[in-house]
Design an enzyme around this catalytic site. Structure first.
Site, PDB file in Angstrom:
ATOM      1  N   ASP A  13       0.723  -1.365   0.005  1.00 60.20           N
ATOM      2  CA  ASP A  13       0.169   0.057   0.073  1.00 60.20           C
ATOM      3  C   ASP A  13       0.851   1.237   0.074  1.00 60.20           C
ATOM      4  O   ASP A  13       2.006   1.254   0.568  1.00 60.20           O
ATOM      5  CB  ASP A  13      -0.969   0.052   1.377  1.00 60.20           C
ATOM      6  CG  ASP A  13      -2.074   1.181   1.132  1.00 60.20           C
ATOM      7  OD1 ASP A  13      -2.919   1.156   0.418  1.00 60.20           O
ATOM      8  OD2 ASP A  13      -1.485   2.049   1.891  1.00 60.20           O
ATOM      9  N   GLU A  45       0.949   5.632   0.448  1.00 63.45           N
ATOM     10  CA  GLU A  45       0.377   6.969   0.490  1.00 63.45           C
ATOM     11  C   GLU A  45       0.781   7.797  -0.244  1.00 63.45           C
ATOM     12  O   GLU A  45       2.145   7.908  -0.365  1.00 63.45           O
ATOM     13  CB  GLU A  45       0.376   7.488   2.032  1.00 63.45           C
ATOM     14  CG  GLU A  45      -0.330   6.498   3.188  1.00 63.45           C
ATOM     15  CD  GLU A  45      -1.771   6.160   3.028  1.00 63.45           C
ATOM     16  OE1 GLU A  45      -2.419   7.024   2.497  1.00 63.45           O
ATOM     17  OE2 GLU A  45      -2.023   5.187   3.165  1.00 63.45           O
ATOM     18  N   HIS A  48      -5.410   4.346   6.374  1.00 64.65           N
ATOM     19  CA  HIS A  48      -4.656   5.194   5.626  1.00 64.65           C
ATOM     20  C   HIS A  48      -3.322   5.485   5.888  1.00 64.65           C
ATOM     21  O   HIS A  48      -2.840   6.503   6.030  1.00 64.65           O
ATOM     22  CB  HIS A  48      -5.584   6.690   5.374  1.00 64.65           C
ATOM     23  CG  HIS A  48      -6.632   6.499   4.692  1.00 64.65           C
ATOM     24  ND1 HIS A  48      -6.882   6.143   3.452  1.00 64.65           N
ATOM     25  CD2 HIS A  48      -8.218   6.646   5.075  1.00 64.65           C
ATOM     26  CE1 HIS A  48      -8.100   6.120   2.946  1.00 64.65           C
ATOM     27  NE2 HIS A  48      -9.134   6.600   4.194  1.00 64.65           N
TER      28      HIS A  48
END
Length: 235
Positions: free
Chosen positions: A9, A11, A147
């Site tokens: 993942d 950001e 997040h």
């Protein structure tokens, strides 16, 4: 069905891999369904974060100021990932940012992947939201946080395992690998002449940029220069 992969993942400062930058990478190395190692790093995007991005992720400018740039960490990540397929929630998004970084570093990054978002759309009721947070709640998966790159990569891994356990025996074809296709060309660094022209425009029009011009590519600095001229005029 796939049991060994790298769940990942990112950001980022925005949604466009051509314009926006990676600011955090998180990944977990999964072998036979078990997490064997993790990778996590901040990445300096060489620009100030928009307030909405800081609010969403909890990441602040001061946390990124001394972080390495993507050119310094992309090799580490590629070595960590090895030749394994990659898994993520809307994995093509993360793949596209990493592919551009790899190409700019002179490295290849061709992978097959597993998209937990596509699986969620297949196995969740139509009325349910399919983002990672809601999908985890629907399948009873507790998230460490939301997040943040490493936590979300772990959540995507657990989500995949849960859906595979529930539906894999009935629909094994849904859990196979799919090719990830994203074309990227190596970006050329901005010339000194481009940088000087932009600095002259900024000074003349009294504009303060949120990005560090020394780290802009030729195309990026050209877009910014054209935008300033269209809005404020030439010198």
């Amino acid at each position: 069905m796939v049991s060994s992969y790298v769940a990942l993942d990112l950001e980022t400062t925005g949604l466009d891999p051509k314009k926006d930058k990676i600011m955090e990478i998180g990944a977990v190395l999964v072998i036979d369904g078990v997490i064997k190692d993790t990778y996590e790093t901040f990445v300096n995007p060489y620009r100030k974060l928009e307030e909405r991005i800081s609010m969403l992720t909890g990441i602040r400018d001061d946390q990124l100021y001394n972080a390495p740039g993507i050119e310094a960490v992309i090799g580490e990540f590629l070595d960590f990932a090895g030749n394994l397929p990659v898994l993520g929630h809307h994995v093509i998004f993360d793949f596209s940012f990493l592919k551009r970084a790899a190409v700019n570093a002179g490295r290849g990054f061709e992978r097959q992947g597993i998209d937990t978002l596509k699986l969620a759309r297949r196995f969740m009721p139509p009325e349910e939201k399919k983002n990672l947070k809601n999908a985890c709640e629907f399948f009873g998966i507790r998230q460490e946080s939301s997040h943040r790159a490493l936590a979300d990569s772990k959540s995507a891994h657990l989500l995949y395992q849960e859906m595979k356990n529930r539906y894999g025996s009935k629909e094994p074809e849904a859990f196979g690998l799919q090719p990830l296709i994203y074309k990227a060309k190596k970006e050329q660094p901005a010339s000194n002449r481009q940088k000087e022209h932009l600095q002259d425009l900024l000074k003349y029009h009294k504009i303060v940029l949120s990005v560090q011009t020394d780290h802009l590519s030729r195309n990026e600095i050209s877009r910014i220069t054209d935008k300033i001229i269209s809005q404020y005029g030439r010198i």
